[in-house]
Enzyme design. Structure first.
Site, PDB file in Angstrom:
ATOM      1  N   ILE A 153      24.899  43.006  42.308  1.00 35.15           N
ATOM      2  CA  ILE A 153      26.346  43.259  42.395  1.00 35.15           C
ATOM      3  C   ILE A 153      26.819  44.032  41.168  1.00 35.15           C
ATOM      4  O   ILE A 153      27.544  45.030  41.284  1.00 35.15           O
ATOM      5  CB  ILE A 153      27.115  41.939  42.535  1.00 35.15           C
ATOM      6  CG1 ILE A 153      26.763  41.257  43.859  1.00 35.15           C
ATOM      7  CG2 ILE A 153      28.628  42.182  42.440  1.00 35.15           C
ATOM      8  CD1 ILE A 153      27.291  39.842  43.983  1.00 35.15           C
ATOM      9  N   THR A 227      34.455  37.479  40.405  1.00 38.40           N
ATOM     10  CA  THR A 227      34.059  37.387  41.812  1.00 38.40           C
ATOM     11  C   THR A 227      32.771  36.574  41.937  1.00 38.40           C
ATOM     12  O   THR A 227      32.110  36.626  42.976  1.00 38.40           O
ATOM     13  CB  THR A 227      33.830  38.789  42.411  1.00 38.40           C
ATOM     14  OG1 THR A 227      32.889  39.512  41.595  1.00 38.40           O
ATOM     15  CG2 THR A 227      35.133  39.582  42.501  1.00 38.40           C
ATOM     16  N   ALA A 228      32.432  35.821  40.885  1.00 39.22           N
ATOM     17  CA  ALA A 228      31.174  35.058  40.863  1.00 39.22           C
ATOM     18  C   ALA A 228      31.435  33.615  41.271  1.00 39.22           C
ATOM     19  O   ALA A 228      31.365  33.271  42.453  1.00 39.22           O
ATOM     20  CB  ALA A 228      30.535  35.152  39.479  1.00 39.22           C
ATOM     21  N   ARG A 229      31.760  32.752  40.315  1.00 39.63           N
ATOM     22  CA  ARG A 229      32.122  31.361  40.578  1.00 39.63           C
ATOM     23  C   ARG A 229      33.171  30.930  39.555  1.00 39.63           C
ATOM     24  O   ARG A 229      33.062  31.247  38.364  1.00 39.63           O
ATOM     25  CB  ARG A 229      30.895  30.437  40.495  1.00 39.63           C
ATOM     26  CG  ARG A 229      29.981  30.502  41.699  1.00 39.63           C
ATOM     27  CD  ARG A 229      30.644  29.954  42.955  1.00 39.63           C
ATOM     28  NE  ARG A 229      29.778  29.935  44.116  1.00 39.63           N
ATOM     29  CZ  ARG A 229      29.633  30.926  44.979  1.00 39.63           C
ATOM     30  NH1 ARG A 229      30.289  32.060  44.780  1.00 39.63           N
ATOM     31  NH2 ARG A 229      28.839  30.798  46.032  1.00 39.63           N
ATOM     32  N   ASP A 253      38.709  35.994  42.597  1.00 42.43           N
ATOM     33  CA  ASP A 253      38.327  35.740  43.983  1.00 42.43           C
ATOM     34  C   ASP A 253      37.734  34.346  44.151  1.00 42.43           C
ATOM     35  O   ASP A 253      37.489  33.917  45.274  1.00 42.43           O
ATOM     36  CB  ASP A 253      37.316  36.801  44.447  1.00 42.43           C
ATOM     37  CG  ASP A 253      36.987  36.687  45.924  1.00 42.43           C
ATOM     38  OD1 ASP A 253      37.926  36.758  46.749  1.00 42.43           O
ATOM     39  OD2 ASP A 253      35.793  36.517  46.263  1.00 42.43           O
ATOM     40  N   GLU A 258      38.532  25.042  45.876  1.00 41.58           N
ATOM     41  CA  GLU A 258      38.788  25.952  46.992  1.00 41.58           C
ATOM     42  C   GLU A 258      38.918  25.152  48.284  1.00 41.58           C
ATOM     43  O   GLU A 258      38.116  24.251  48.521  1.00 41.58           O
ATOM     44  CB  GLU A 258      37.648  26.981  47.110  1.00 41.58           C
ATOM     45  CG  GLU A 258      37.527  27.875  45.898  1.00 41.58           C
ATOM     46  CD  GLU A 258      36.421  28.926  46.031  1.00 41.58           C
ATOM     47  OE1 GLU A 258      35.727  28.941  47.081  1.00 41.58           O
ATOM     48  OE2 GLU A 258      36.247  29.721  45.095  1.00 41.58           O
ATOM     49  N   HIS A 277      38.343  33.942  47.991  1.00 45.37           N
ATOM     50  CA  HIS A 277      36.871  33.924  48.041  1.00 45.37           C
ATOM     51  C   HIS A 277      36.377  34.749  49.223  1.00 45.37           C
ATOM     52  O   HIS A 277      35.587  34.291  50.053  1.00 45.37           O
ATOM     53  CB  HIS A 277      36.347  32.494  48.129  1.00 45.37           C
ATOM     54  CG  HIS A 277      34.918  32.368  47.673  1.00 45.37           C
ATOM     55  ND1 HIS A 277      34.381  31.214  47.160  1.00 45.37           N
ATOM     56  CD2 HIS A 277      33.905  33.274  47.663  1.00 45.37           C
ATOM     57  CE1 HIS A 277      33.118  31.396  46.837  1.00 45.37           C
ATOM     58  NE2 HIS A 277      32.807  32.645  47.145  1.00 45.37           N
TER      59      HIS A 277
END
Length: 305
Positions: A153, A227-229, A253, A258, A277
C-alpha cells in the site's frame, strides 16, 4: 469438507457466487453482515471453514464451534477481530489475504491527504449550513510525505505522491529500498514530514507505536492520515494535538472502536475527515479479495483429502 461465509454483504456475496467453479468445496453464504459473535456456532453448524469479513471471533466462542479448522479472514488485519495464536492452539488456522486492495487503499490515503490539505469537506458542510467559509489551504507540491511502514500500500502511495511533486520519505521496521523513496529513521521522519501516513499491520509491536511523544515530535501544523488500524495511534494524544493545532488535520479511515460512536470526540472536531473503514472497498479490490478467498478454500479442501 464444507464452509460458511458467515457475514457476507450483498456485493461480496454476488462476487463469491460468480467466482465459484465446478468441483469447489461447498460454501454456504450467510447474507447478513451484521451478525454477532455468539451466532458463530449455530451459523457454522459443524463447518470446517469460516470465511470472515469483519465479525469478531473471540477464542471462547471458537471453542464452541465444533468442527471448525480454518478461518479465511478477508484481509490482513485479523488481529483486530481474533487472536490467531490462541485459535492455533485450538487447531484452527487463520488464513490472511494480502495485496488485494493495495491500490484502492493507497488512493483513499491520497484522497484523505488532499482533503485534509484543502478542507473541502468542511467547506461543504458549512456552505450547506449557510456559511461562506474560506480558509487558506496547504499546497502539497514540494511538501514532504512521510510513510510509517512500507509494504504494498505504501509503495502505491509513494508512486502517486511522487507523481504529484511531493518528496517521499519512509520508515520501515526492516530495511527496504524503493525508487524515489528515501528511507530514514523514525525520529527524522516525524520532524521532516508535512504529512504522515500510517501503513503498518497491527500487532503487539505496533500497537500504540505512534505515541504521544511521537505526535509531539511531529512538525507543527502537519497532516496525519491513517488507513491502517486505529490502535496504532494514541487516540487521546491525537485528539489533544488536533485541538491544539499541532496536527492541522487528520484524515482517518480506521478507529479504536468501529463503528465509530456518534458521540465520539472525533466527531466533534472540525479538523478531522472521517471515512467508515472503507478504503479497500472498490469493485476491483473486492474481486481480488473474493478470488483469493476461493483460492484458500480450494487449497484447504485439496489438502484435507
Amino acid at each position: 469438507m464444507h464452509g460458511v461465509f458467515v457475514d457476507a454483504n450483498e456485493s461480496l456475496a454476488v462476487i463469491f457466487e460468480r467466482l465459484e467453479k465446478s468441483g469447489d468445496p461447498k460454501v454456504r453464504i450467510n447474507r447478513n453482515p451484521d451478525i454477532t459473535p455468539d451466532q458463530y456456532p449455530k451459523l457454522l453448524d459443524g463447518a470446517a471453514i469460516a470465511i470472515v469479513d469483519h465479525t469478531a471471533l473471540p477464542t471462547e466462542v471458537a471453542k464452541k464451534c465444533t468442527g471448525l479448522k480454518h478461518v479465511v479472514f478477508l484481509g490482513t488485519g485479523a488481529r483486530s477481530y481474533m487472536n490467531p495464536e490462541e485459535l492455533d492452539e485450538l487447531g484452527i488456522a487463520v488464513h490472511l489475504i494480502k495485496g488485494y486492495g493495495d491500490t484502492a487503499v493507497a488512493e483513499c490515503a491520497i484522497a484523505l491527504m488532499w482533503e485534509a490539505a484543502r478542507g473541502i469537506a468542511r467547506m461543504d458542510r458549512e456552505m450547506r449550513a449557510g456559511n461562506w467559509l474560506r480558509e487558506d489551504a496547504m499546497q502539497l507540491t514540494g511538501k514532504t510525505l512521510g510513510l510509517i511502514g512500507f509494504g504494498g500500500i505504501a509503495a502505491e502511495v509513494a508512486r502517486i505522491a511522487s507523481g504529484s511533486g511531493m518528496r517521499v520519505i519512509a520508515w520501515n521496521r526492516s530495511p527496504k529500498k524503493h525508487p524515489k523513496v528515501e528511507f530514514v529513521d523514525l525520529d527524522e521522519l516525524l520532524t521532516e514530514s508535512d504529512v504522515v501516513s500510517i501503513h503498518l499491520l497491527l500487532n503487539d509491536e505496533t500497537r500504540g507505536l505512534v505515541s504521544r511523544a511521537c505526535i509531539e515530535a511531529m512538525k507543527p501544523g502537519m497532516i496525519l492520515v491513517n488507513t491502517a488500524r486505529g490502535a496504532i495511534v494514541d487516540e487521546a494524544a491525537m485528539i489533544d494535538a488536533l485541538k491544539s493545532g499541532q496536527i492541522r488535520h487528520a484524515g482517518l479511515d480506521v478507529f479504536n472502536v468501529e463503528p465509530l460512536p456518534a458521540d465520539h470526540p472525533l466527531t466533534k472536531l472540525p479538523n478531522v475527515t472521517l471515512s467508515a473503514h472503507s478504503a479497500f472497498r472498490t469493485p476491483e479490490a473486492s474481486e481480488n479479495l473474493i478470488g483469493a478467498a476461493w483460492a484458500h478454500c480450494r487449497r484447504i479442501a485439496k489438502g484435507s483429502k
